[in-house]
Write an enzyme that holds these catalytic residues in place. Structure first.
Site, PDB file in Angstrom:
ATOM      1  N   TRP A   1       3.442 -68.458 -86.015  1.00  0.00           N
ATOM      2  CA  TRP A   1       3.526 -69.901 -86.279  1.00  0.00           C
ATOM      3  C   TRP A   1       2.973 -70.718 -85.113  1.00  0.00           C
ATOM      4  O   TRP A   1       2.664 -71.890 -85.246  1.00  0.00           O
ATOM      5  CB  TRP A   1       4.982 -70.316 -86.572  1.00  0.00           C
ATOM      6  CG  TRP A   1       5.904 -70.334 -85.364  1.00  0.00           C
ATOM      7  CD1 TRP A   1       6.173 -69.296 -84.525  1.00  0.00           C
ATOM      8  CD2 TRP A   1       6.659 -71.453 -84.853  1.00  0.00           C
ATOM      9  NE1 TRP A   1       7.058 -69.685 -83.547  1.00  0.00           N
ATOM     10  CE2 TRP A   1       7.377 -71.004 -83.720  1.00  0.00           C
ATOM     11  CE3 TRP A   1       6.812 -72.771 -85.253  1.00  0.00           C
ATOM     12  CZ2 TRP A   1       8.226 -71.822 -82.986  1.00  0.00           C
ATOM     13  CZ3 TRP A   1       7.669 -73.601 -84.505  1.00  0.00           C
ATOM     14  CH2 TRP A   1       8.357 -73.126 -83.392  1.00  0.00           C
ATOM     15  N   ASP A   2       2.786 -70.042 -83.986  1.00  0.00           N
ATOM     16  CA  ASP A   2       2.238 -70.685 -82.791  1.00  0.00           C
ATOM     17  C   ASP A   2       0.943 -71.437 -83.120  1.00  0.00           C
ATOM     18  O   ASP A   2       0.674 -72.508 -82.577  1.00  0.00           O
ATOM     19  CB  ASP A   2       1.887 -69.632 -81.725  1.00  0.00           C
ATOM     20  CG  ASP A   2       3.043 -68.716 -81.365  1.00  0.00           C
ATOM     21  OD1 ASP A   2       3.904 -68.480 -82.216  1.00  0.00           O
ATOM     22  OD2 ASP A   2       3.065 -68.207 -80.230  1.00  0.00           O
TER      23      ASP A   2
ATOM     24  N   GLU B   1      15.283 -67.982 -80.584  1.00  0.00           N
ATOM     25  CA  GLU B   1      15.586 -66.602 -80.987  1.00  0.00           C
ATOM     26  C   GLU B   1      16.817 -66.036 -80.285  1.00  0.00           C
ATOM     27  O   GLU B   1      17.169 -64.881 -80.511  1.00  0.00           O
ATOM     28  CB  GLU B   1      14.370 -65.715 -80.728  1.00  0.00           C
ATOM     29  CG  GLU B   1      13.224 -66.059 -81.669  1.00  0.00           C
ATOM     30  CD  GLU B   1      11.934 -65.303 -81.370  1.00  0.00           C
ATOM     31  OE1 GLU B   1      11.850 -64.685 -80.297  1.00  0.00           O
ATOM     32  OE2 GLU B   1      11.024 -65.350 -82.221  1.00  0.00           O
TER      33      GLU B   1
ATOM     34  N   LYS C   1      16.829 -70.303 -75.929  1.00  0.00           N
ATOM     35  CA  LYS C   1      15.569 -69.744 -75.433  1.00  0.00           C
ATOM     36  C   LYS C   1      14.459 -70.787 -75.422  1.00  0.00           C
ATOM     37  O   LYS C   1      13.654 -70.854 -74.507  1.00  0.00           O
ATOM     38  CB  LYS C   1      15.176 -68.577 -76.342  1.00  0.00           C
ATOM     39  CG  LYS C   1      13.877 -67.889 -75.956  1.00  0.00           C
ATOM     40  CD  LYS C   1      13.521 -66.807 -76.966  1.00  0.00           C
ATOM     41  CE  LYS C   1      12.228 -66.110 -76.600  1.00  0.00           C
ATOM     42  NZ  LYS C   1      11.744 -65.228 -77.655  1.00  0.00           N
ATOM     43  N   GLN C   2      14.389 -71.573 -76.489  1.00  0.00           N
ATOM     44  CA  GLN C   2      13.256 -72.490 -76.604  1.00  0.00           C
ATOM     45  C   GLN C   2      13.618 -73.683 -77.476  1.00  0.00           C
ATOM     46  O   GLN C   2      14.576 -73.632 -78.239  1.00  0.00           O
ATOM     47  CB  GLN C   2      12.064 -71.758 -77.203  1.00  0.00           C
ATOM     48  CG  GLN C   2      12.188 -71.418 -78.675  1.00  0.00           C
ATOM     49  CD  GLN C   2      11.167 -70.376 -79.123  1.00  0.00           C
ATOM     50  OE1 GLN C   2      11.451 -69.188 -79.086  1.00  0.00           O
ATOM     51  NE2 GLN C   2      10.006 -70.822 -79.543  1.00  0.00           N
TER      52      GLN C   2
HETATM   53  C1  BGC Z   1       8.893 -66.995 -79.473  1.00  0.00           C
HETATM   54  C2  BGC Z   1       8.320 -67.287 -80.846  1.00  0.00           C
HETATM   55  C3  BGC Z   1       6.827 -67.093 -80.790  1.00  0.00           C
HETATM   56  C4  BGC Z   1       6.477 -65.723 -80.233  1.00  0.00           C
HETATM   57  C5  BGC Z   1       4.990 -65.555 -80.022  1.00  0.00           C
HETATM   58  C6  BGC Z   1       8.495 -65.610 -79.026  1.00  0.00           C
HETATM   59  O1  BGC Z   1       8.975 -65.366 -77.730  1.00  0.00           O
HETATM   60  O2  BGC Z   1      10.289 -67.078 -79.503  1.00  0.00           O
HETATM   61  O3  BGC Z   1       8.603 -68.603 -81.230  1.00  0.00           O
HETATM   62  O4  BGC Z   1       6.284 -67.236 -82.067  1.00  0.00           O
HETATM   63  O5  BGC Z   1       7.081 -65.547 -78.985  1.00  0.00           O
HETATM   64  O6  BGC Z   1       4.512 -66.484 -79.108  1.00  0.00           O
END
Ligand code: BGC
Length: 769
Positions: A357-358, A488, A601-602
């Site tokens: 999804w990035d 996550e 985490k984000q």
């Molecule tokens: C992130 C995801 C991302 C993936 C690839 C993961 O660490 O939590 O949101 O899509 O990395 O960049």
């Protein structure tokens, strides 16, 4: 955190050789040209820790899934970006002792990534155990003009002796992936062809039958004189080497030019691959290193004209943004509709080179503003072409009626990741794909995209949400259970605010675009409703019912949206109150402890606020920012850029700058101790966003560009270029003034701090702030 690189505006520089930095540097100094890429491995032998990586875009391997306990519906394979034929190798030995920087005494070592010109340079003096000392300088690039060509200039100068040096350029297809699930090699040999100082090696993948032919050629020069060599040929399975010795003189340079051609079955018939590799190689030889190199420098100069960002007064920030822009351009050029942007690009194996999804959530805006419009459109079409597979994906999980679930990770539209909490539960990715359509049309005004492609995707996504969301009798509202949000560090949660928000927005947007297409493109609408069997009244009334009665967790007391139901039941500790030795959490805590903690985490709620900021007043945004920023560890590369944009939005330029530095130097300073695995390519687009949307405050509203710039106190000025609907603008933000220059042939009206300004072609305006 590991700061060992020298600050410089245009170059990434490592001085002095420390084997403990080598794998990190192999990632950071990577090269790419959109069609192929490689880690900064050494040409000569190296026996220390190293991750070998040569990658060819579009070639991958469906490695059989490995899980502890197989469950129905798991993806069959996890796709791997393939470490492929190594064409850079040049073994050097003197008196039977091999040059190996891990074993000999190294001095005056430097490694420089010349971002302005697009090449990698290395220089060192090595003293072998036998006392022989040589100086080596190597220059290497992957041409962005002839994208199947790579070239090396490798020079050796004896320092304390005259004598023979044995030189062995080779090509090696007998390579492995470090992440191979069953320790298997993925390539087999198809054939080889060897000439006097040229060879082609043809290999194919054991599954999917991708063929790759790599040709190499070499020439040796001393001064202007070409040195004729008589090489011993070394032939092994998937390997061709040449071994010869050259009489070298003290303080006189012997130069090896090595050329490579990489052609694959992605672009040619398999039976002509060898002749195509020979053709490309021949062209490269005829052009010669010097001319290829000149072309490379010119092409990079042209690229930089379009997309450079200048920051004055803060070298670390300047180097950071240029590094990010350089890597993005090395990874994806948008010329090939079949390709996409892996989170690590060509810099490592992690994430398997798949599409996440990035791309939609972070990368699209960068390409929208810095490249021609077909580049961003190709990213959208990539998903459109995978719609059937997304519908199949959803069917495998029990959804019906053309509902689509796009994969979290994919190469060809199939889901190919096997961590269930990501693969199955991070369904928010569907929303980002809908959002990208909105973003693209809003930016480009390409409304034609909607009847042709966009609406079909939007309806399939809305159908998915309307089935995935269920009705709770207890709440008398609609709910979404068992998801993983962008954060996550929480799995299988109920009513993740972000997922609920983007799901309802996707349905709203699908309704709006359905109306638009129905009213403006009735023929297309008829064709589409027939093709997908769309009962608009019935389906839309269900979507509306959900949108109007959806549950969104909210805490009255704190005045914040809750990341998910029950989030406040967790012990609320702030990051500032934990000992820094715990960070990064993912390397110090058990997974179980991470899941139980409140640490994030984000960006998750804040990701939603970023996408839909118009819906929230400043007070709400500030409350949510303060609450979540103090709990977020930013252990995903995709996090600090979003927080930085919001910090700018709320006028907190100090925090915005701090988060900007973190995102832009994430890899250069290795904030999360993981750059050895590869660079965070997709988040680099987020760094660009942190400047343009964050500090620059750029938005597109009703077809017009709006800006609300602020400037961090550490900077004297910054400037960026924007290409927008055929206009080219340069925005320069000084301490008290903004200068906007219209580099296009027509006048444009733009909005600054709420007021409209007309800028004539070729003119600038000056706005105080
Ligand atoms: C992130 C995801 C991302 C993936 C690839 C993961 O660490 O939590 O949101 O899509 O990395 O960049």
């Amino acid at each position: 955190m590991n700061k060992y690189l020298v600050l410089d505006e245009w170059n990434i520089i490592e001085k002095g050789f420390k084997p403990e930095h080598h794998e990190a540097s192999e990632s950071i100094f990577s090269l790419g040209n959109g069609r192929m890429g490689q880690r900064a491995n050494f040409e000569e032998a190296y026996s220390g820790p190293s991750l070998q990586g040569n990658y060819v875009a579009g070639i991958y391997y469906p490695d059989k899934t490995k899980v502890g306990w197989w469950k129905n519906g798991y993806p069959e394979y996890f796709a791997k970006v393939l470490n492929s034929t190594n064409w850079i190798g040049i073994n050097i030995s003197i008196d039977n002792e091999e040059l190996d920087l891990y074993k000999c005494k190294v001095s005056r070592f430097s490694r420089i990534l010349h971002m302005k010109e697009g090449f990698l340079e290395r220089e060192f003096v090595a003293e072998l155990k036998n006392g022989k000392k040589i100086k080596v300088n190597s220059k290497r690039f992957l041409s962005i003009v002839d994208t199947e060509v790579g070239a090396i200039r490798y020079s050796i100068t004896p320092i304390n002796f005259d004598g023979n040096i044995s030189i062995a350029p080779y090509i090696d297809g007998d390579v492995k992936n470090q992440d191979s699930n069953y320790d298997e090699k993925f390539w087999t040999e198809v054939g080889k062809k060897i000439y006097k100082s040229k060879a082609c090696l043809n290999v194919k993948t054991k599954k999917l039958n991708f063929h790759l032919c790599t040709g190499i050629a070499y020439e040796i020069f001393q001064g202007n004189k070409k040195v004729e060599t008589k090489a011993k040929i070394i032939e092994k399975d998937k390997y061709i080497g040449f071994d010869f010795s050259v009489n070298c003189k003290r303080n006189i340079e012997t130069v090896i030019y090595k050329y490579a051609a990489n052609v694959s079955s992605e672009n040619y018939n398999k039976d002509v691959l060898t002749s195509e590799a020979e053709r490309v190689l021949e062209q490269a030889l005829n052009k010669s290193f010097v001319n290829l190199f000149e072309d490379q420098k010119q092409a990079w100069a042209d690229k930089w004209k379009e997309c450079d960002i200048q920051i004055k007064g803060d070298i670390a920030a300047q180097q950071g943004i240029r590094f990010n822009i350089f890597q993005l351009n090395q990874t994806y050029t948008g010329e090939d509709k079949r390709l996409n942007i892996g989170p690590k690009g060509f810099t490592g194996e992690k994430y398997g080179g798949g599409t996440y999804w990035d791309t939609e959530a972070f990368c699209l805006p960068f390409y929208l503003s810095t490249a021609e419009s077909h580049v961003a459109k190709n990213l959208l079409l990539y998903r459109y072409k995978q719609l059937d597979k997304a519908i199949e994906n959803a069917e495998k999980l029990g959804f019906t009626n053309g509902a689509a679930l796009f994969p979290m990770v994919t190469m060809n539209g199939e889901e190919c990741h096997n961590e269930w909490e990501i693969t199955f539960e991070e369904i928010h990715r569907n929303g980002a794909i809908a959002y990208a359509i909105y973003n693209y049309v809003n930016y480009t005004d390409d409304k034609e995209y909607l009847p042709k492609y966009g609406l079909e995707v939007l309806i399939a996504i809305a159908r998915f949400w309307s089935q995935r969301i269920t009705y709770s009798q207890d709440k008398n509202m609609y709910v979404m259970l068992g998801v993983t949000g962008p954060n996550e560090y929480e799995n299988n949660v109920n009513n993740n605010w972000y997922t609920n928000t983007i799901a309802c927005w996707s349905m709203e947007y699908a309704i709006k675009i359905t109306d638009f297409v129905k009213n403006n493109y009735s023929e297309d609408y008829k064709r589409l409703t027939k093709k997908i069997n769309f009962d608009d009244e019935l389906e839309i009334s269900k979507w509306k019912e959900i949108i109007n009665n959806m549950y969104f967790p909210y805490d009255e007391k704190a005045g914040v949206f809750l990341q998910q139901e029950g989030y406040l039941d967790k012990e609320q500790i702030l990051i500032k109150d934990i000992d820094k030795s715990n960070l990064p959490l993912n390397q110090n805590w058990s997974w179980d402890r991470i899941l139980r903690s409140c640490f994030i985490k984000q960006a998750d709620v804040l990701q939603g606020i970023y996408f839909f900021e118009e819906r929230y007043n400043l007070e709400t945004i500030i409350k949510n920012f303060d609450f979540y920023e103090s709990r977020t560890v930013h252990e995903s590369s995709l996090s600090s850029c979003v927080h930085s944009i919001i910090a700018s939005k709320i006028g907190n330029s100090k925090k915005a700058h701090e988060l900007y530095v973190r995102t832009s130097r994430l890899d250069l300073d290795d904030y999360n101790d993981e750059v050895a695995e590869g660079c965070h390519i997709t988040s680099m687009a987020g760094t660009w966003l942190a400047i343009v949307e964050g500090f620059g405050g750029m938005r597109v509203k009703n077809g017009e560009l709006h800006f609300k710039p602020l400037i961090p106190k550490q900077w004297d000025s910054y400037s960026f270029n924007i290409s927008f609907r055929g206009f080219l603008l340069n925005i320069e933000v000084l301490k008290k003034q903004v200068i906007v220059t219209n580099n296009s042939s027509k006048f444009i009206e733009i909005n600054f701090f709420g007021s409209n300004y007309k800028i004539l072609s070729g003119k600038s305006i000056f706005v105080n702030h």
